[in-house]
Motif scaffolding. Sequence first.
Motif, short mmCIF file in Angstrom:
data_model
loop_
_atom_site.label_atom_id
_atom_site.label_comp_id
_atom_site.label_asym_id
_atom_site.label_seq_id
_atom_site.Cartn_x
_atom_site.Cartn_y
_atom_site.Cartn_z
N CYS A 1 0.86 -1.17 0.00
CA CYS A 1 0.00 0.00 0.00
C CYS A 1 0.90 1.23 0.00
O CYS A 1 1.73 1.39 0.90
N CYS B 1 -6.25 -2.08 0.57
CA CYS B 1 -5.49 -2.22 1.81
C CYS B 1 -6.44 -2.45 2.99
O CYS B 1 -7.39 -1.69 3.20
N CYS C 1 -6.03 0.75 5.47
CA CYS C 1 -6.49 2.11 5.17
C CYS C 1 -7.47 2.20 4.00
O CYS C 1 -8.01 3.27 3.74
#
Length: 251
Positions: free
Chosen positions: A127, A153, A156
């Motif tokens: 990420c 991800c 996040c």
Amino acid sequence: MTGTAADLAALLSEARHAIVLTGAGVSTESGIPDFRSAGGLWEEYDPMEVASMRTFMNDPQRFWRFHRPRIDMLASVAPNAAHRAIAELQRRGVLHELITQNIDRLHARAGSEDAIEVHGSLDRGVCLRCDHGVPIDELVALADAAADGVPRCAACGFQMKSGVILFGEMLPDVAINAAYAAAHAADVMLVIGSSLLVAPVSGLPGIVVGGGGRLAILTESETPWDDRCTVRLHGRAGEVMAETLEILTSG
Ligand SMILES: [Zn+2]
């Protein structure tokens, strides 16, 4: 300037610290097309566009439509005699560092675990927003489970990419520094299947030669270093490297 497997074997056996640099040509006998060759995947896609940071950031669905089948293609091929010979010569201490432009993981699968991968690697997902990383299998599972084919991800929510360096992305510092350090330490560099035109590897022969070292080049295409190398070979990488290994074994 000479060019037989025996010449290469002699150069390697005389070397104090021989290193090897590989490019796309070491993997063509495994069935991975050089993307610059005719009929390659890149004829259907403009690589500067689809394998770029810009496409990844702006149109991740398009990026992953291209990238996902490539992962399967690379998983379906096997290391060839050149990958195996390099791994064996490393085990014997004839070859030291292996620097590769390839992201296909075939060196690792042949037993060269510590290849310096200057264009990144297909061994993981990353990420770019929060640095969260996953193994490649998990990245593929995330892509396949997503309705739009884009892995996201878990930390996040941002779209993830593989560890392969894209056009417009910074090259990996750690690998680049390791490649330059290896070139400074080397008195012989064997180049297999790289035309030595693309940075950062284009800078490595000059470091070796500048330090009094010698070059051996095994490629089908021309390179800018052809008239400054000690051994110049044009055969198929797998055949030449298997023969070189045999000579070093029997000699
Ligand atoms: Zn993240």
